[in-house]
Design a protein around this motif. Structure first.
Motif, PDB file in Angstrom:
ATOM      1  N   PRO A  96      35.563  42.255  31.032  1.00 24.72           N
ATOM      2  CA  PRO A  96      35.989  40.973  30.449  1.00 24.72           C
ATOM      3  C   PRO A  96      37.103  41.176  29.425  1.00 24.72           C
ATOM      4  CG  PRO A  96      33.683  41.457  29.917  1.00 24.72           C
ATOM      5  CD  PRO A  96      34.249  42.677  30.565  1.00 24.72           C
ATOM      6  N   GLU A  97      37.828  40.080  29.137  1.00 23.56           N
ATOM      7  CA  GLU A  97      38.827  40.192  28.079  1.00 23.56           C
ATOM      8  C   GLU A  97      38.097  40.196  26.748  1.00 23.56           C
ATOM      9  OE1 GLU A  97      41.480  36.807  27.659  1.00 23.56           O
ATOM     10  OE2 GLU A  97      39.943  35.422  28.346  1.00 23.56           O
ATOM     11  N   LYS A  98      38.619  40.931  25.808  1.00 22.15           N
ATOM     12  CA  LYS A  98      38.027  41.080  24.473  1.00 22.15           C
ATOM     13  C   LYS A  98      36.501  41.181  24.538  1.00 22.15           C
ATOM     14  CE  LYS A  98      41.070  37.627  22.848  1.00 22.15           C
ATOM     15  NZ  LYS A  98      40.420  36.395  23.284  1.00 22.15           N
TER      16      LYS A  98
ATOM     17  N   LEU B 206      39.599  43.071  36.437  1.00 22.81           N
ATOM     18  CA  LEU B 206      40.000  43.551  35.120  1.00 22.81           C
ATOM     19  C   LEU B 206      40.773  42.444  34.420  1.00 22.81           C
ATOM     20  CD1 LEU B 206      41.302  47.066  36.283  1.00 22.81           C
ATOM     21  CD2 LEU B 206      39.037  46.503  35.402  1.00 22.81           C
ATOM     22  N   ASP B 207      40.179  41.895  33.357  1.00 21.72           N
ATOM     23  CA  ASP B 207      40.848  40.815  32.631  1.00 21.72           C
ATOM     24  C   ASP B 207      41.548  41.408  31.414  1.00 21.72           C
ATOM     25  OD1 ASP B 207      41.683  38.361  31.815  1.00 21.72           O
ATOM     26  OD2 ASP B 207      39.697  37.432  31.762  1.00 21.72           O
ATOM     27  N   GLU B 208      42.847  41.450  31.471  1.00 21.49           N
ATOM     28  CA  GLU B 208      43.669  42.069  30.435  1.00 21.49           C
ATOM     29  C   GLU B 208      43.153  43.446  30.028  1.00 21.49           C
ATOM     30  OE1 GLU B 208      44.857  39.376  27.365  1.00 21.49           O
ATOM     31  OE2 GLU B 208      44.719  37.684  28.743  1.00 21.49           O
ATOM     32  N   PRO B 209      43.197  44.386  30.989  1.00 16.09           N
ATOM     33  CA  PRO B 209      42.612  45.699  30.713  1.00 16.09           C
ATOM     34  C   PRO B 209      43.364  46.484  29.646  1.00 16.09           C
ATOM     35  CG  PRO B 209      43.770  45.717  32.808  1.00 16.09           C
ATOM     36  CD  PRO B 209      43.737  44.304  32.347  1.00 16.09           C
TER      37      PRO B 209
ATOM     38  N   LYS C 187      43.252  31.729  34.271  1.00 17.65           N
ATOM     39  CA  LYS C 187      42.967  33.033  34.893  1.00 17.65           C
ATOM     40  C   LYS C 187      41.523  33.460  34.650  1.00 17.65           C
ATOM     41  CE  LYS C 187      46.238  35.023  32.459  1.00 17.65           C
ATOM     42  NZ  LYS C 187      46.771  33.867  31.713  1.00 17.65           N
ATOM     43  N   THR C 188      41.145  33.455  33.378  1.00 21.46           N
ATOM     44  CA  THR C 188      39.781  33.890  33.052  1.00 21.46           C
ATOM     45  C   THR C 188      38.760  32.958  33.692  1.00 21.46           C
ATOM     46  OG1 THR C 188      40.562  34.838  30.982  1.00 21.46           O
ATOM     47  CG2 THR C 188      38.217  34.392  31.139  1.00 21.46           C
ATOM     48  N   THR C 189      39.055  31.665  33.689  1.00 23.59           N
ATOM     49  CA  THR C 189      38.147  30.700  34.311  1.00 23.59           C
ATOM     50  C   THR C 189      37.959  31.017  35.792  1.00 23.59           C
ATOM     51  OG1 THR C 189      39.001  29.071  32.748  1.00 23.59           O
ATOM     52  CG2 THR C 189      37.735  28.237  34.602  1.00 23.59           C
TER      53      THR C 189
HETATM   54 MG    MG Z   1      42.128  34.841  29.806  1.00 19.37          MG
END
Ligand code: MG
Ligand code: ATP
Lengths: 263, 321
Positions: B86-88, B159-162, B48-50
Motif C-alpha cells: 500500500p501507499e504510505k 505496488l502503490d507508489e513503491p 489509482k489507489t481506489t
Molecule cells: Mg494513491
C-alpha cells in the motif's frame, strides 16, 4: 484458526504496549495497594468494606481498560492502513474481527490477572498467609468480572464496526452502566403487576435485549438485592453461558456489518 | 497470453458531504497482460489507489466487473497468488523486522524462518532484523513492506507508489528488484508519480484522469513522436506570441528577447527558422528531443481536462432541459 491466532497474538503484543492502557492499569494497581490504608473501621467491618472496595477498583479499572482498548482497535487499523496489508492476504474479514476480539480479551485477561494477583498480595500482607484458602476464594469475583469485561469488549467491538471511537466510548460505557445498574430495576418493574403496561413492556424489552452486566456482580449484594444464589457453581456456569452466547451474537452482528463496510 | 487484470466498466461512486455523487473511478476498462510491468499513472486524486483497492476486494465497486488472474475480484484463492504494497503503509510498530515477516507469513500458513531471512537479505535489512519497526526509517519501512509482499512468491504484485519517500539509491534498488520480478515471470502493477522510473521499466501504461482512462497502451507506441526545442535571441514580444496562433501545438515561452519554441517533431521547422531570421533573430540552438513520458503525461492530461469540462457542461445542459 492459525490466522486468527496470529492476529490475536499480534493484537495482544500491541495492546500491552499501549501507554494509555498501562497508565490506567498502573492507577488501578496503585489504588489497590493503598486501599487498606484508606479505611478507618473496626477490623471486622474493615474486611468486608475492603473487599467491596478493592473489587470495585478492579471492576472499574477493567471496564475502562476494556472500552479504551477496543473502541480504537478497528478504527486504528483502518486509519493506519495496516488492515490493507492483512485483508489482501488470504484472510477473511470475519477472521480478522474474531482475531482482534480474542486478542483484546487475552490482553484484558492478562491485565486483570495482574490486578487480581495484587489484590491477593494486599490481603495476604494485611491478614497473613494463614488464610490462603480464603484468598483464593477472593479471586473468584475477578473471574466473573472477566466474563463481564469480555462481554463489554464484544459490545465495543460490535459498535466499532460502524461508529466512531468517541461515540462508541459513550455508547459502550453507557450500555455498561445501564446493564449493570438498572437491570434489577427493570426486573422489578416488569415483574410488578401494578406497573403500567407501557412501562412494563419497555422494562421487559430492555431487560431482555440489553446485556445483563449485573449478572456478574455476584460479590455485591447491594447492587443485586434480588439475587438469591442457591447453587453457586450452577449460577456461575449459567451466567458464563449467557455471556458467551451474547458475545457470539455480537460478534456475528459485527461481522455482518464489517463485511459490507468499506475500509 | 492470458490477462492478469481485466476490468470492464469498473466504477466507484462516492457521495460527498453536500450529497453530490462523484465517480471517483468511472467506467474503467483496464487490461494487463501476464508477465508485464504495467504503469498505472495519473494526477493526484485520479483514482489509482481506489482502483487498486477495488481489485483487492478491500472496497467494493459500485458497478462494473473486475477479474484478477482470471477470477472475479474478492476471490480468496486469488489472494494466495497476489500481494500488495500500500501507499504510505504502517506496520505494527512494536514488532521487529523478523517478527513482521513471521506474522505476515503466518497469514499464508507459511512457517519458514529461512525464507524470512532470505527476504530480509533481499531487501537489505538483514542487519536490522532485530530492530523494531518504530526504529526503522521511512525507507526501511518501505523495504520491509516489499519483503512482506514477497512472502507468498506472488504471481501478481500491486505496488502503490513503491518508491515514494525513498532516497535515490533505494530508488534504484527497488527499480532493479521490480525488473528482477519480471525476469521471474511475475506481473507488476505499479502506480507511481516517478515517471522516469516508469519510463525505464514499464512495458505498458495507462494514464487515468478523474477516474477515466485518458491513454492506455505499450509505452513505445505512446511515446512515438518527439519534440524539437528551438531557441532564438533578439526578437520582439508580439512576434514571439504570434506563434501561439500560427502553431497551436507549440509551447511558446518568451522573456528578455529570448524565444523558446517547443514543437512536435513531425512539423517542418524550416519555415519557423526562416521567419525568425526574417525578423533579424539569431537562432541559438535547435535541439531534437525524443518524447518523454512526462511530455505524454502533461499532454494527455491537458488535452483530457478541457474535453472532460466540455462533456460535463454538455451533460449539465442536457440534465437541465
Ligand atoms: Mg494513491
Ligand atoms: N472514502 C472516500 N470517500 C470519498 N471520497 C474518496 C474516498 N476515498 C477516496 N476518495 C476520493 O477519490 C479520489 C481518488 O482518490 P485516490 O486515492 O484513488 O487517488 P490517487 O489516484 O491514488 O491519488 P494519489 O496520486 O494522490 O495517491 C480523490 O478525489 C479522493 O478524494
Amino acid at each position: 484458526m492459525r490466522v486468527i491466532l496470529s492476529i490475536a497474538s499480534t493484537t495482544v503484543g500491541e495492546a500491552i504496549r499501549r501507554r494509555v492502557l498501562l497508565i490506567i492499569l498502573l492507577i488501578g494497581v496503585l489504588f489497590l495497594a493503598v486501599a487498606p490504608g484508606l479505611t478507618v473501621l473496626s477490623a471486622r467491618q474493615e474486611r468486608t468494606v475492603l473487599i467491596g472496595m478493592t473489587l470495585g477498583i478492579i471492576q472499574l479499572t477493567s471496564a475502562v481498560i476494556a472500552i479504551v482498548l477496543t473502541v480504537y482497535m478497528i478504527p486504528n487499523e483502518i486509519e493506519r492502513r495496516t488492515i490493507y496489508t492483512i485483508l489482501c492476504k488470504p484472510v477473511q474479514r470475519w477472521q480478522f474481527l474474531v482475531g482482534k476480539y480474542l486478542g483484546a480479551v487475552a490482553a484484558l485477561g492478562l491485565m486483570m490477572a495482574l490486578m487480581t494477583i495484587v489484590l491477593v498480595l494486599v490481603f495476604a500482607l494485611q491478614q497473613g498467609v494463614q488464610q490462603m484458602d480464603q484468598l483464593v476464594l477472593l479471586a473468584k469475583a475477578p473471574a466473573m468480572f472477566f466474563v463481564q469485561m469480555s462481554l463489554l469488549a464484544a459490545v465495543a467491538i460490535f459498535f466499532s464496526t460502524f461508529v466512531s471511537p468517541l461515540v462508541n466510548f459513550f455508547l459502550s460505557g453507557g450500555l455498561y452502566l445501564v446493564g449493570s445498574l438498572f437491570n434489577s430495576f427493570f426486573e422489578v418493574i416488569s415483574s410488578n403487576p401494578n406497573s403500567p403496561a407501557l412501562a412494563k413492556g419497555f422494562a421487559t424489552f430492555a431487560n431482555t435485549i440489553l446485556p445483563n452486566f449485573a449478572n456478574y456482580n455476584v460479590q455485591n449484594p447491594i447492587i443485586n438485592p434480588g439475587q438469591i444464589i442457591e447453587n453457586e457453581s450452577i449460577y456461575y456456569v449459567r451466567v458464563t453461558i449467557y455471556g458467551l452466547l451474547y458475545i457470539g451474537i455480537l460478534l456475528v452482528g459485527g461481522i455482518v456489518i464489517f463485511d459490507r463496510r468499506e475500509v | 497470453m492470458a490477462a492478469a487484470i481485466e476490468t470492464i466498466n469498473l466504477t466507484k461512486t462516492y457521495k460527498t458531504r453536500g450529497g453530490a455523487r462523484v465517480d471517483v473511478v468511472d467506467n474503467l476498462d483496464l487490461h494487463v497482460e501476464e508477465g508485464e510491468i504495467f504503469g498505472f499513472l495519473g494526477p493526484n486524486g485520479a483514482g489509482k489507489t481506489t482502483t487498486i483497492k477495488m481489485l483487492l476486494g478491500i472496497i467494493y465497486p459500485t458497478s462494473g466487473e473486475g477479474f484478477v488472474l482470471g477470477k472475479e475480484i474478492g476471490d480468496m484463492d486469488v489472494h494466495r497468488l497476489i500481494s500488495y504494497l500500500p501507499e504510505k503503509p504502517y506496520y505494527y510498530e512494536h514488532m521487529t523486522g523478523m517478527e513482521i515477516l513471521r506474522f505476515y507469513a503466518s497469514l499464508f500458513g507459511i512457517k519458514d524462518d529461512e525464507k524470512c531471512q532470505r527476504l530480509l537479505e533481499k531487501v537489505n535489512l538483514a542487519s536490522d532484523a532485530t530492530k523494531t519497526i518504530s526504529q526503522y526509517s521511512k525507507g526501511m519501512q518501505q523495504r520491509i513492506g516489499l519483503a512482506q509482499s514477497l512472502l507468498n512468491d506472488p504471481k501478481l504484485l500491486f505496488l502503490d507508489e513503491p518508491t515514494g519517500g525513498l532516497d535515490p539509491i533505494a530508488h534504484i534498488e527497488i527499480r532493479d528488484l521490480i525488473l528482477q520480478f519480471r525476469e521471474e515471470g511475475k506481473t507488476c502493477f505499479i502506480s507511481s508519480h516517478e515517471l522516469s522510473d516508469v519510463e525505464r521499466i514499464c512495458d505498458r501504461v495507462a494514464i487515468i484522469n478523474k477516474g477515466r482512462i485518458a491513454a492506455q497502451g505499450p509505452l513505445d507506441e505512446l511515446l512515438k513522436g518527439g519534440r524539437i526545442e528551438i531557441t532564438a535571441n533578439g526578437l520582439e514580444e508580439p512576434f514571439a506570441h504570434s506563434f501561439r496562433d500560427t502553431l497551436p501545438s507549440a509551447i511558446v515561452s518568451f522573456s528578455h528577447g529570448r524565444l523558446i519554441l517547443d514543437v512536435p517533431d513531425e512539423i517542418d521547422i524550416n519555415p519557423i527558422l526562416d521567419a525568425i531570421r526574417d525578423k533579424n533573430g539569431q537562432v541559438a540552438s535547435v535541439i531534437p528531443r525524443r518524447k518523454r513520458l512526462e511530455d505524454l503525461f502533461v499532454e494527455t492530461i491537458s488535452e483530457d481536462d478541457p474535453k472532460r469540462a466540455r462533456e460535463d457542461a454538455a451533460r449539465k445542459k442536457e440534465e437541465s432541459k
